[in-house]
Design an enzyme around this catalytic site. Structure first.
Site, PDB file in Angstrom:
ATOM      1  NE  ARG A  15       3.107  39.640 -23.546  1.00 19.33           N
ATOM      2  CZ  ARG A  15       3.385  38.539 -23.553  1.00 19.33           C
ATOM      3  NH1 ARG A  15       4.133  38.004 -22.417  1.00 19.33           N
ATOM      4  NH2 ARG A  15       3.547  37.590 -24.710  1.00 19.33           N
ATOM      5  CG  ASP A  16       7.458  38.052 -24.025  1.00 23.77           C
ATOM      6  OD1 ASP A  16       8.326  38.281 -23.282  1.00 23.77           O
ATOM      7  OD2 ASP A  16       6.994  37.001 -24.805  1.00 23.77           O
ATOM      8  CG  HIS A 207       5.683  33.906 -28.400  1.00 27.08           C
ATOM      9  ND1 HIS A 207       5.128  35.460 -28.390  1.00 27.08           N
ATOM     10  CD2 HIS A 207       6.400  33.739 -27.287  1.00 27.08           C
ATOM     11  CE1 HIS A 207       5.537  35.830 -27.177  1.00 27.08           C
ATOM     12  NE2 HIS A 207       6.397  35.017 -26.876  1.00 27.08           N
ATOM     13  CG  HIS A 209      11.109  34.012 -25.318  1.00 25.83           C
ATOM     14  ND1 HIS A 209      10.982  34.808 -24.802  1.00 25.83           N
ATOM     15  CD2 HIS A 209       9.889  33.749 -25.348  1.00 25.83           C
ATOM     16  CE1 HIS A 209       9.923  35.657 -24.397  1.00 25.83           C
ATOM     17  NE2 HIS A 209       8.997  34.515 -24.988  1.00 25.83           N
ATOM     18  CB  CYS A 240       7.977  34.254 -19.106  1.00 21.31           C
ATOM     19  SG  CYS A 240       6.644  34.094 -18.190  1.00 21.31           S
ATOM     20  CG  ASN A 249       9.600  37.848 -27.309  1.00 20.96           C
ATOM     21  OD1 ASN A 249       9.519  38.355 -26.437  1.00 20.96           O
ATOM     22  ND2 ASN A 249       8.852  36.553 -27.939  1.00 20.96           N
TER      23      ASN A 249
HETATM   24  P1  HMG Z   1      -4.446  33.958  -8.676  1.00 19.83           P
HETATM   25  O1  HMG Z   1      -4.000  34.547  -7.466  1.00 19.83           O
HETATM   26  O2  HMG Z   1      -4.775  32.771  -8.794  1.00 19.83           O
HETATM   27  O3  HMG Z   1      -6.078  34.659  -8.993  1.00 19.83           O
HETATM   28  O4  HMG Z   1      -3.797  34.626 -10.076  1.00 19.83           O
HETATM   29  P2  HMG Z   1      -7.318  35.119  -7.961  1.00 19.83           P
HETATM   30  O5  HMG Z   1      -8.281  34.957  -8.827  1.00 19.83           O
HETATM   31  O6  HMG Z   1      -7.366  34.015  -6.924  1.00 19.83           O
HETATM   32  O7  HMG Z   1      -7.024  36.476  -7.589  1.00 19.83           O
HETATM   33  C1  HMG Z   1      -6.058  36.939  -6.878  1.00 19.83           C
HETATM   34  C2  HMG Z   1      -6.195  38.476  -6.673  1.00 19.83           C
HETATM   35  O8  HMG Z   1      -5.553  38.754  -8.116  1.00 19.83           O
HETATM   36  C3  HMG Z   1      -7.138  39.162  -6.324  1.00 19.83           C
HETATM   37  O9  HMG Z   1      -6.864  40.232  -5.700  1.00 19.83           O
HETATM   38  C4  HMG Z   1      -7.571  39.442  -7.795  1.00 19.83           C
HETATM   39  O10 HMG Z   1      -8.740  40.656  -7.691  1.00 19.83           O
HETATM   40  C5  HMG Z   1      -6.689  39.694  -8.646  1.00 19.83           C
HETATM   41  P3  HMG Z   1      -6.931  40.482  -4.237  1.00 19.83           P
HETATM   42  O11 HMG Z   1      -8.242  40.245  -3.795  1.00 19.83           O
HETATM   43  O12 HMG Z   1      -5.577  39.532  -3.593  1.00 19.83           O
HETATM   44  O13 HMG Z   1      -6.406  42.138  -4.122  1.00 19.83           O
HETATM   45  N1  HMG Z   1      -6.609  39.360 -10.029  1.00 19.83           N
HETATM   46  C6  HMG Z   1      -6.476  40.319 -10.793  1.00 19.83           C
HETATM   47  N2  HMG Z   1      -5.821  41.806 -10.910  1.00 19.83           N
HETATM   48  C7  HMG Z   1      -5.692  42.457 -12.053  1.00 19.83           C
HETATM   49  N3  HMG Z   1      -6.005  41.714 -13.065  1.00 19.83           N
HETATM   50  C8  HMG Z   1      -6.368  40.316 -13.411  1.00 19.83           C
HETATM   51  C9  HMG Z   1      -6.480  39.768 -12.142  1.00 19.83           C
HETATM   52  N4  HMG Z   1      -7.291  38.626 -11.824  1.00 19.83           N
HETATM   53  C10 HMG Z   1      -7.209  38.246 -10.689  1.00 19.83           C
HETATM   54  N5  HMG Z   1      -6.766  39.832 -14.541  1.00 19.83           N
HETATM   55  C11 HMG Z   1      -3.782  35.204 -12.213  1.00 19.83           C
HETATM   56  C12 HMG Z   1      -4.264  34.283 -11.272  1.00 19.83           C
HETATM   57  C13 HMG Z   1      -3.890  34.680 -13.587  1.00 19.83           C
HETATM   58  C14 HMG Z   1      -4.628  36.522 -12.039  1.00 19.83           C
HETATM   59  C15 HMG Z   1      -2.152  35.409 -12.027  1.00 19.83           C
HETATM   60  O14 HMG Z   1      -1.599  34.143 -11.929  1.00 19.83           O
HETATM   61  C16 HMG Z   1      -1.528  36.404 -13.034  1.00 19.83           C
HETATM   62  O15 HMG Z   1      -1.878  37.412 -13.194  1.00 19.83           O
HETATM   63  N6  HMG Z   1      -0.728  35.566 -13.760  1.00 19.83           N
HETATM   64  C17 HMG Z   1       0.106  36.293 -14.780  1.00 19.83           C
HETATM   65  C18 HMG Z   1       1.396  35.996 -15.207  1.00 19.83           C
HETATM   66  C19 HMG Z   1       1.912  36.543 -16.429  1.00 19.83           C
HETATM   67  O16 HMG Z   1       1.403  37.625 -16.821  1.00 19.83           O
HETATM   68  N7  HMG Z   1       2.834  36.090 -16.863  1.00 19.83           N
HETATM   69  C20 HMG Z   1       3.614  36.475 -18.127  1.00 19.83           C
HETATM   70  C21 HMG Z   1       2.719  36.571 -19.147  1.00 19.83           C
HETATM   71  S1  HMG Z   1       2.884  34.693 -20.060  1.00 19.83           S
HETATM   72  C22 HMG Z   1       4.284  34.732 -20.917  1.00 19.83           C
HETATM   73  O17 HMG Z   1       5.165  35.704 -20.881  1.00 19.83           O
HETATM   74  C23 HMG Z   1       4.252  33.886 -22.061  1.00 19.83           C
HETATM   75  C24 HMG Z   1       4.002  34.118 -23.476  1.00 19.83           C
HETATM   76  O18 HMG Z   1       4.816  35.211 -23.939  1.00 19.83           O
HETATM   77  C25 HMG Z   1       4.283  32.902 -24.467  1.00 19.83           C
HETATM   78  C26 HMG Z   1       5.639  32.253 -24.239  1.00 19.83           C
HETATM   79  O19 HMG Z   1       6.598  33.061 -24.319  1.00 19.83           O
HETATM   80  O20 HMG Z   1       5.521  31.015 -23.911  1.00 19.83           O
HETATM   81  C27 HMG Z   1       2.424  34.830 -23.611  1.00 19.83           C
HETATM   82 MG    MG Z   2       6.928  35.223 -24.538  1.00 16.20          MG
END
Ligand code: HMG
Ligand code: MG
Length: 298
Positions: A15-16, A207, A209, A240, A249
């Site tokens: 994933r990450d 966690h 990086h 990210c 990481n």
């Molecule tokens: P949004 O645009 O505010 O969401 O995104 P929305 O509810 O307004 O929906 C917009 C569109 O997205 C719609 O589709 C929804 O159906 C779709 P459309 O009508 O435009 O075709 N949608 C989805 N589709 C699939 N799966 C879903 C989903 N939800 C809505 N779950 C949202 C909000 C949270 C969805 C978006 O901002 C997002 O997906 N963000 C993810 C970002 C991400 O994955 N970042 C990396 C992971 S975090 C990280 O790496 C940190 C970590 O490792 C820890 C660290 O290192 O600190 C964990």
């Molecule tokens: Mg991370």
């Protein structure tokens, strides 16, 4: 000072590690990576994220990845779920454990999940309830625990407060993300100690990086404070997409090598792990970020 006898490794490379890659990685290669980790003895593998494919195109194949997982009762496969839509998709895919994620930085949260910290907790309420009803365990992440790419320094008291809220709402484990790897050992230990006043030590995960090469030192400082869960990514892949410049990481090979040397059990076979890292590095077409893997001739 007493170190833990055992450490739980949570492998986040599928994933990450892969979410930040520009090239599209085939489902088959992702499954090879997951199987390589599993056969190396890793018991917790974060396999994907049910996030918007517009936000993270690399994980658009979450369903296919889950469909191809090898059933293994000894292994927990988990996935990120930022909201109900993600959780429902994860449930359909048969995932046993999910993770919600928020941050200790308002700006990072807006950039990463398009909402404030407060709004993220509102989104998590139904996620927690539905997961509880289905006996699906939920992990919680706090990002930017030792610095934010947009806001700079982060108050560790805010980190502890966000961690406490995740734990209080039912997260069985809270993972503390040094998203951009700017932390240093004393700051990491101080932040960890503050979190441990709010969440039982055994339920906190590290966690970290490794952007600035500090992750192992930070881990060691937190092990001194009782940490016993470490997130890591084979070959040190990751980052990210919403934290520019942040690299992967801490590499799992480096962590396992260090823990082996300290006499701390992980259950992971280092040679097999290096093999899994070598395989994904070949797919990505670059050298591993793990000094241990490279030194051992891989
Ligand atoms: P949004 O645009 O505010 O969401 O995104 P929305 O509810 O307004 O929906 C917009 C569109 O997205 C719609 O589709 C929804 O159906 C779709 P459309 O009508 O435009 O075709 N949608 C989805 N589709 C699939 N799966 C879903 C989903 N939800 C809505 N779950 C949202 C909000 C949270 C969805 C978006 O901002 C997002 O997906 N963000 C993810 C970002 C991400 O994955 N970042 C990396 C992971 S975090 C990280 O790496 C940190 C970590 O490792 C820890 C660290 O290192 O600190 C964990
Ligand atoms: Mg991370």
């Amino acid at each position: 000072m007493t170190y833990p006898r055992k450490v739980k490794i949570v492998e986040v490379s599928p994933r990450d590690g892969l979410q930040n890659e520009k090239q599209i990685i085939a489902v088959e290669d992702k499954l090879k990576l997951i199987n390589g980790l599993r056969t190396a003895g890793v018991k917790h593998i974060e396999v994907t994220g049910f996030v918007s494919p517009k936000w993270v195109p690399q994980l658009a194949d979450a369903k296919q990845v889950c469909a191809g997982l090898t059933a293994d009762e000894s292994v927990c496969y988990s996935a990120l779920t930022p909201n109900m839509k993600g959780l429902e998709a994860a449930i359909e895919s048969g995932i046993q454990e999910v993770a919600v994620f928020t941050a200790a930085s308002e700006t990072f949260n807006q950039k990463n999940i398009n909402c404030s910290i407060e709004e993220s907790f509102d989104r998590f309420v139904p996620v927690m309830e539905r997961a509880r009803n289905l006996n699906i365990k939920v992990r919680g992440y706090v990002s930017c625990v030792l610095g934010c790419p947009y806001e700079g320094d982060i108050d560790p008291l805010v980190v502890a407060q966000v961690a406490q809220r995740l734990h209080a709402m039912g997260c069985y484990e809270v993972s503390l993300g040094d998203t951009i790897g700017t932390g240093t050992p004393l700051a990491a230990q101080q932040m960890f100690n503050l979190c441990a006043k709010q969440v039982p030590t055994k339920q906190l995960a590290l966690h970290f990086h490794d952007t600035y090469g500090q992750a192992l030192a930070n881990i060691q400082a937190c092990l001194e404070s009782g940490a016993s869960v470490i997130d890591a990514s084979v070959a040190g892949i990751g980052g990210c997409p919403y934290a520019k410049g942040a690299t992967g990481n801490v590499s799992t090979e480096n962590v396992v090598y260090m823990l082996n040397g300290m006499g701390i059990e992980t259950g992971v076979d280092l040679d097999a792990l290096i093999g899994a890292g070598r395989q994904i590095s070949a797919v990505l077409g670059r050298k591993s970020n793990s000094q241990v893997a490279n030194a051992l001739g891989c």
